[in-house]
Design a protein around this motif. Sequence first.
Motif, PDB file in Angstrom:
ATOM      1  N   GLY A   1      44.773  53.553  43.036  1.00  0.00           N
ATOM      2  CA  GLY A   1      44.283  52.606  44.027  1.00  0.00           C
ATOM      3  C   GLY A   1      43.755  53.269  45.285  1.00  0.00           C
ATOM      4  N   ASP A   2      43.696  54.608  45.286  1.00  0.00           N
ATOM      5  CA  ASP A   2      43.189  55.332  46.447  1.00  0.00           C
ATOM      6  C   ASP A   2      41.667  55.295  46.517  1.00  0.00           C
ATOM      7  OD1 ASP A   2      45.784  56.030  47.115  1.00  0.00           O
ATOM      8  OD2 ASP A   2      45.694  57.920  45.995  1.00  0.00           O
ATOM      9  N   ARG A   3      41.036  55.045  45.397  1.00  0.00           N
ATOM     10  CA  ARG A   3      39.582  54.911  45.308  1.00  0.00           C
ATOM     11  C   ARG A   3      39.323  53.546  44.690  1.00  0.00           C
ATOM     12  NH1 ARG A   3      35.641  59.553  42.647  1.00  0.00           N
ATOM     13  NH2 ARG A   3      33.674  58.484  43.042  1.00  0.00           N
ATOM     14  N   GLN A   4      38.491  52.771  45.331  1.00  0.00           N
ATOM     15  CA  GLN A   4      38.291  51.392  44.898  1.00  0.00           C
ATOM     16  C   GLN A   4      36.889  51.168  44.340  1.00  0.00           C
ATOM     17  OE1 GLN A   4      40.624  48.773  45.056  1.00  0.00           O
ATOM     18  NE2 GLN A   4      42.061  50.416  45.526  1.00  0.00           N
ATOM     19  N   HIS A   5      36.838  50.449  43.237  1.00  0.00           N
ATOM     20  CA  HIS A   5      35.587  49.982  42.653  1.00  0.00           C
ATOM     21  C   HIS A   5      35.954  48.753  41.833  1.00  0.00           C
ATOM     22  CE1 HIS A   5      32.232  49.740  39.793  1.00  0.00           C
ATOM     23  NE2 HIS A   5      31.532  50.262  40.792  1.00  0.00           N
TER      24      HIS A   5
ATOM     25  N   TYR B   1      41.306  56.283  41.127  1.00  0.00           N
ATOM     26  CA  TYR B   1      41.124  54.876  40.738  1.00  0.00           C
ATOM     27  C   TYR B   1      42.447  54.295  40.249  1.00  0.00           C
ATOM     28  CZ  TYR B   1      35.983  55.134  40.848  1.00  0.00           C
ATOM     29  OH  TYR B   1      34.669  55.264  41.233  1.00  0.00           O
TER      30      TYR B   1
ATOM     31  N   THR C   1      43.622  51.751  35.556  1.00  0.00           N
ATOM     32  CA  THR C   1      45.029  51.412  35.811  1.00  0.00           C
ATOM     33  C   THR C   1      45.952  51.789  34.667  1.00  0.00           C
ATOM     34  OG1 THR C   1      44.389  49.616  37.269  1.00  0.00           O
ATOM     35  CG2 THR C   1      46.601  49.508  36.363  1.00  0.00           C
TER      36      THR C   1
ATOM     37  N   THR D   1      38.559  50.530  39.085  1.00  0.00           N
ATOM     38  CA  THR D   1      39.968  50.477  39.474  1.00  0.00           C
ATOM     39  C   THR D   1      40.792  49.839  38.365  1.00  0.00           C
ATOM     40  OG1 THR D   1      39.355  50.407  41.803  1.00  0.00           O
ATOM     41  CG2 THR D   1      41.588  49.682  41.246  1.00  0.00           C
TER      42      THR D   1
END
Length: 153
Positions: free
Chosen positions: A113-117, A110, A125, A121
Motif C-alpha cells: 500500500g506504499d505505492r497506489q494505483h 503496491y 495484494t 494495488t
Amino acid sequence: MTKATPFKRHAIALSVALLLAACSQSQVENSADSAADPGHASGEHGSGSSAGLPAGRIAAGEARANVKGKATGQSCIDCHGADGNQPIDPTYPKLGGQYGDYLAHALQAYRAGDRQHPLMTGQATDLSDQDIADLAAYFGSRPSQLRDLHGVK
C-alpha cells in the motif's frame, strides 16, 4: 624529497584504487545483456535480491503472469502484453526487459500500500514473495523495448 616518497604515493594511490574497485559494483550491465539478465531480483547469479526475495523462476513467472487477479479479473499479460511490451493503454508501463529488482520493489510497494494505483494495488495484494520474485524474473528476462532519453532533442 627522497626516492621513496614518489613510490609511497603510487602505492597509496594504487591501494585506494583497488579498494574502490573492490567496493564498487562488480559487474557493469549494458543494454545488450539486459534481455538475458532479469536484473538480479530473483537472486540469480549469486548476487541476491535487493528486494530480499527468494530465487525467482522464469517459467513460474510466466505461468503466474497469466493468472487472472481477483481484484480486476485481469492477468499481467492482459494489461501489459505477452512479453510485457504491448500494454493495452499507453499510460501502462512496458515491463519487458525492466530491471528485475525495480519490478520486485514496485510490486512489493503496491502490495504494502506504499505505492497506489487503482488497478495495481489490488492486483498485488495477494502476491507472495515467491510470486513477486517469479514475476520479476520473467518480465526482466523478456526482450526490452525500454528507451531512455539519450539522443532525444
